[in-house]
Design a protein around this motif. Structure first.
Motif, short mmCIF file in Angstrom:
data_model
loop_
_atom_site.label_atom_id
_atom_site.label_comp_id
_atom_site.label_asym_id
_atom_site.label_seq_id
_atom_site.Cartn_x
_atom_site.Cartn_y
_atom_site.Cartn_z
N UNK A 68 -25.83 -9.68 -43.74
CA UNK A 68 -26.36 -8.63 -42.70
C UNK A 68 -25.86 -8.62 -41.99
N UNK A 69 -24.39 -8.70 -41.55
CA UNK A 69 -24.01 -8.95 -40.14
C UNK A 69 -22.90 -8.25 -40.05
N UNK A 70 -22.35 -7.66 -39.15
CA UNK A 70 -21.37 -7.28 -38.05
C UNK A 70 -21.05 -5.55 -39.43
N UNK A 71 -22.13 -5.08 -38.69
CA UNK A 71 -21.69 -3.55 -40.08
C UNK A 71 -22.31 -2.32 -38.61
N UNK A 72 -22.28 -3.24 -37.50
CA UNK A 72 -22.37 -2.10 -35.95
C UNK A 72 -20.86 -2.47 -35.47
N UNK A 73 -20.58 -1.56 -34.29
CA UNK A 73 -19.32 -2.01 -33.81
C UNK A 73 -19.50 -0.80 -32.32
N UNK A 113 -28.71 -13.80 -35.40
CA UNK A 113 -27.89 -13.39 -35.19
C UNK A 113 -28.06 -11.97 -34.53
N UNK A 114 -28.39 -11.69 -34.22
CA UNK A 114 -28.52 -10.07 -34.10
C UNK A 114 -28.25 -10.06 -31.95
N UNK A 115 -27.47 -8.84 -32.04
CA UNK A 115 -26.76 -8.58 -30.92
C UNK A 115 -26.19 -9.45 -30.83
N UNK A 116 -25.41 -10.42 -31.09
CA UNK A 116 -24.08 -11.31 -31.53
C UNK A 116 -22.87 -10.47 -31.96
N UNK A 117 -21.84 -10.64 -30.78
CA UNK A 117 -19.89 -10.69 -31.85
C UNK A 117 -20.23 -11.75 -32.32
N UNK A 118 -20.51 -12.53 -31.56
CA UNK A 118 -19.45 -14.43 -31.94
C UNK A 118 -20.74 -15.03 -33.33
N UNK A 119 -20.06 -16.02 -33.87
CA UNK A 119 -20.50 -16.84 -35.29
C UNK A 119 -19.74 -18.41 -34.96
N UNK A 147 -19.08 -13.38 -43.53
CA UNK A 147 -19.58 -12.13 -43.31
C UNK A 147 -20.20 -11.91 -43.67
#
Lengths: 422, 221
Positions: free
Chosen positions: A353-358, A68-74, A350
C-alpha cells in the motif's frame, strides 16, 4: 471468569497501544501476551482471543497505512532493518585492471640513473603509452654493500637497500635475514608491490612468481647485454614460487605475518610439501617478497655480483628472470590483493500500500494534480529507480540506484537491500 | 521447471557530499534513520495503454530503461519522490500559495507566502515547507511561522546564478515573508520554489523586485 479476564486484558492492551508480538502464536508455544497464563483457558476462549488479536493487528496496520498517507519518508526499524558493521574480505587481481596474471614487463627510461642504482620500476606496458602503470619494483640488497659501486664516497645502494628492509621487516635486534633455504643471508632480492595495486595486503596463498634461469655467461653488470636467461637447460628449468601458507600458519613478527617462499604453484600447492625448497620470505601485510640471493644463485644461476664496490645492478637480473619466464615458459606473475570492507545493510521494505504514487511532473496533468494516466486511477502504479537514505533532518546522506526501474503497485511489494560500504 | 521470481534486489549505495561531510565529523553525526524512493528519470507519459501486446506490455518501454549511475551531489538526486496515498486517489497532493507571482515595488516592501497542500487533509502539517529563493541579491526571505524543530533544513535543490553572489537561499517553516532588496541599477526577477517536506511536490512562483526610485525609496534620515 478467566476467559473474561483474558479478553479484558487484550482490550486494555489495545487501548494502551500495546500490540501482541504475533497473533498466530497466541494459542501455541510462544510466550504470547506477556504475563497471561493460558494453561487454564479452554479452546473456545483461545479462539475468541485469537480473533480479537487478529483484529487488533489489522486495525494497527490500517492505522499505520493511514499514518503513512501523504508521506514520502519512511523510518527504518533500527533493529530489523539496519545491519551494520558487516565486515567482508574482498580479493581481486592485483595488477592494473584487476588482472590476476601479469605477462608483460617494461622498465622506463624516465627513471633516473640515481634511482635505477637502487631499484627498478616494472610497468605492465610501454610506459610511453597512456594507461601503463607501475606494478611492482625490484631491488637488490647486500648487508656488506657488495654488488654496487660506491662511486668513491662510501654510498652503497645495495647496503642501503638491505638496511632499509631490515629496518622495515625484521625485529629490532635482528641484523640479517634468515631463510630456511640457506640460513642467514647477506644477499637479498626484493619484490615490492605498488601500494595502490596492493590495497591493504597481498592475498597470502594466491601469488605465484615465475623465474627463469639465467645464462651461465652472465655479465657482471645486470644491465649488460650478456645478461640473458638460458634456453633449454634441463638442470636449470623455470621455477614457480609461492608462499607456504597452505601447509603452514606462518609466524607473526613485528612486521605482521611471515610465510616462507617455496617452489610450487597455486594450482598444485607446495612442491614436495614434506621437504620444500625454500627461496625466501613473504610479508603479505607489507606487500613485500624477500628472495634469498644465495638460493637464486644456486638454483637459477643468478651469479649475483657480490664483488665489493662493483656496479652489479643485480636487481636487473631479477627483472630479466621474471620477464624471461613469460617469454620461454608463457608463465605469468600471478597475484591477488585483499582488503577488508566494512558495510552496513539497509533493508528498504516497501509494502503493497506504500509508494504507489509519484511526485514526478509527468505523473500528473493540469494544475490540480490530476493523475495523467487514466489507467492509474484506482490502480496506481509507480516505478522505483532510486533509493535515498536520509537522517532525521531529512538530509540526503547516501543514494542507491537500481539497475532497471522496478514496478510498484498495490499488488506488489518490494524488498531492496541497500549496501553501503565505508 | 521455471525459476522463482526473486523479488529482493540488492543495490550498492554511494555517499553524497553531505554524507561524506557528516561521516568525517565522526561521532553520531552520520546517522541514517529513514529512506525515500525516487523515480527522477521516469517519464510516465511513455506508459502506453494502447500497446498492441496488451496489459503486460503497457510499461515495457519504461521497464527497459537503462538507469544512470548515482551521483554524489545530494541536491540533484531524488527530486521526485514516490508518495503513499489511498488507492482511490485521483489527484495528487499539490502545494499552492494562492498567487502565481509576487511583485515588490521597491526597497523594504514585502509579501507573505502561506503555502497550503491541496488534495490531502493535513498535508505537510508536521514538517512544513521548504522555500528556495533562487537569487539572494533580489530579496530576503524570512520564516514567520517556524517549525517545531527549527534549524533543520532538508536537502534541497541548489541554483547557482551567473553571479556567484546570486546564490539561492533556502528556509523551512510554515509561513514566510519575502522582503525586497534595494536595486539601484535595474529591476530584477527571481523564482521562489516551495516544496512540501512531507508529501513532496513543489510549486514555483515568480518574484519581481522593481528598481529603486525616488518614489519608492525611503529617504527619511
Amino acid at each position: 471468569m478467566e476467559n473474561m479476564k483474558t479478553i479484558k486484558q487484550l482490550k486494555r492492551q489495545q487501548r494502551l497501544g500495546i500490540s501482541p508480538p504475533s497473533a498466530p502464536t497466541l494459542a501455541g508455544t510462544a510466550p504470547a501476551l506477556g504475563t497471561i497464563d493460558t494453561s487454564n483457558v479452554d479452546a473456545g476462549t483461545l479462539q475468541l482471543a485469537q480473533q480479537l488479536a487478529n483484529q487488533i493487528v489489522a486495525e494497527q496496520q490500517q492505522i499505520q497505512i493511514l499514518a503513512a498517507s501523504g508521506r514520502v519518508f519512511t523510518r527504518f526499524d533500527a533493529v530489523n532493518d539496519i545491519i551494520d558493521n558487516q565486515t567482508e574480505t574482498v580479493t581481486a587481481g592485483l595488477w592494473s585492471g584487476n588482472i590476476g596474471s601479469l605477462t608483460t614487463y617494461f622498465t622506463s627510461s624516465t627513471q633516473t640513473n640515481s634511482q635505477r642504482r637502487y631499484y627498478v620500476d616494472t610497468f605492465d606496458g610501454d610506459p610511453s603509452v597512456t594507461g601503463s602503470a607501475v606494478q611492482f619494483a625490484l631491488a637488490y640488497g647486500n648487508a656488506n654493500g657488495s654488488g654496487s659501486s660506491n662511486y668513491g664516497n662510501a654510498d652503497s645502494p645495495s647496503k642501503a637497500i638491505y638496511a632499509q628492509y631490515r629496518q622495515l621487516l625484521l625485529n629490532a635486534n635482528d641484523t640479517r635475514f634468515t631463510t630456511a633455504g640457506s640460513g642467514s643471508t647477506d644477499s637479498i632480492y626484493v619484490v615490492n608491490f605498488k601500494r595502490n595495486r596492493l590495497k591493504e595486503r597481498l592475498d597470502a596463498g594466491n601469488f605465484e612468481l615465475p623465474l627463469a634461469p639465467m645464462s651461465a655467461s652472465a655479465d657482471t653488470n645486470g644491465t649488460g647485454s650478456n645478461v640473458e636467461i638460458t634456453g633449454s637447460n634441463p638442470s636449470f628449468g623455470t621455477i614457480r614460487l609461492i608462499d607456504d601458507s597452505s601447509i603452514s600458519t606462518g609466524t607473526v613478527t613485528e612486521s605482521g605475518r611471515v610465510f616462507n617462499i617455496v617452489s610450487g604453484s597455486i594450482n598444485n600447492g607446495v612442491f614436495s610439501s614434506s621437504d620444500p625448497v625454500y627461496y625466501g620470505l613473504a610479508y603479505p601485510d607489507y606487500g613485500t617478497l624477500v628472495l634469498d640471493g644465495k638460493m637464486l644463485d644456486q638454483k637459477l644461476q643468478f651469479q649475483t655480483n657480490t664483488t665489493s664496490n662493483s656496479e652489479g645492478n643485480n636487481h636487473f637480473r631479477l627483472f630479466h628472470s621474471v620477464s624471461g619466464s613469460a617469454a620461454t615458459a608463457s608463465l605469468g606473475f600471478q597475484a591477488r590483493n585483499s582488503e577488508k570492507v566494512a558495510s552496513t545493510h539497509y533493508f528498504v521494505r516497501v509494502k503493497n500500500a506504500e509508494y504507489n504514487f509519484s511526485n514526478n511532473p509527468s505523473y500528473v496533468t493540469g494544475s490540480d494534480g490530476l493523475i495523467n494516466q487514466s489507467t492509474f486511477i484506482g490502480d496506481p502504479k509507480a516505478y522505483i529507480t532510486t533509493v535515498g537514505l536520509y537522517n532525521n533532518a531529512q538530509e540526503l546522506l547516501a543514494v542507491a540506484k537500481l539497475s532497471k526501474p522496478l514496478l510498484k503497485s498495490f499488488q506488489r511489494e518490494a524488498l531492496i537491500r541497500v549496501k553501503l560500504d565505508f | 521447471m521455471g525459476y522463482l521470481n526473486n523479488s529482493s534486489v540488492t543495490v550498492d549505495a554511494i555517499l553524497t557530499l553531505k554524507g561524506r561531510e557528516l561521516l568525517a565529523k565522526g561521532g553520531n553525526a552520520f546517522n541514517i534513520t529513514q529512506f525515500a524512493i525516487g523515480d527522477d528519470e521516469v517519464d510516465y507519459t511513455l506508459w502506453n495503454p494502447n500497446h498492441p501486446l496488451g496489459t503486460n506490455f503497457y510499461g515495457t518501454i519504461i521497464e527497459n530503461l537503462p538507469i544512470t549511475e548515482a551521483i554524489p551531489d545530494e541536491t540533484q538526486a531524488l527530486k521526485y519522490k514516490l508518495v503513499s496515498l489511498p488507492k482511490q486517489t485521483t489527484n495528487l497532493p499539490i502545494v499552492t500559495v494562492g498567487n502565481s507571482s509576487i511583485v515588490l515595488q521597491g526597497p523594504g516592501s514585502s509579501d507573505t507566502i502561506s503555502p497550503n497542500t491541496a488534495n490531502i487533509q493535513g498535508g505537510n502539517a508536521n514538517l512544513g515547507y521548504t522555500v528556495i529563493l533562487s537569487d539572494s541579491t533580489v530579496a530576503d526571505i524570512q520564516v514567520t511561522t517556524a517549525l517545531s524543530n527549527p534549524g533543520t533544513l532538508p536537502t534541497t535543490p541548489r541554483f547557482i546564478g551567473d553571479n556567484e553572489d546570486a546564490q539561492s537561499v533556502a528556509v523551512a517553516g510554515f509561513e514566510f515573508k519575502v522582503f525586497a532588496k534595494t536595486l539601484i541599477v535595474a529591476s530584477k526577477t527571481a523564482t521562489i520554489t516551495i516544496i512540501g517536506n512531507e508529501t513532496g511536490g513543489a510549486t514555483t512562483i515568480n518574484l519581481t523586485v522593481n528598481k529603486a526610485t525616488t518614489a519608492n525609496l525611503n529617504l527619511t534620515s
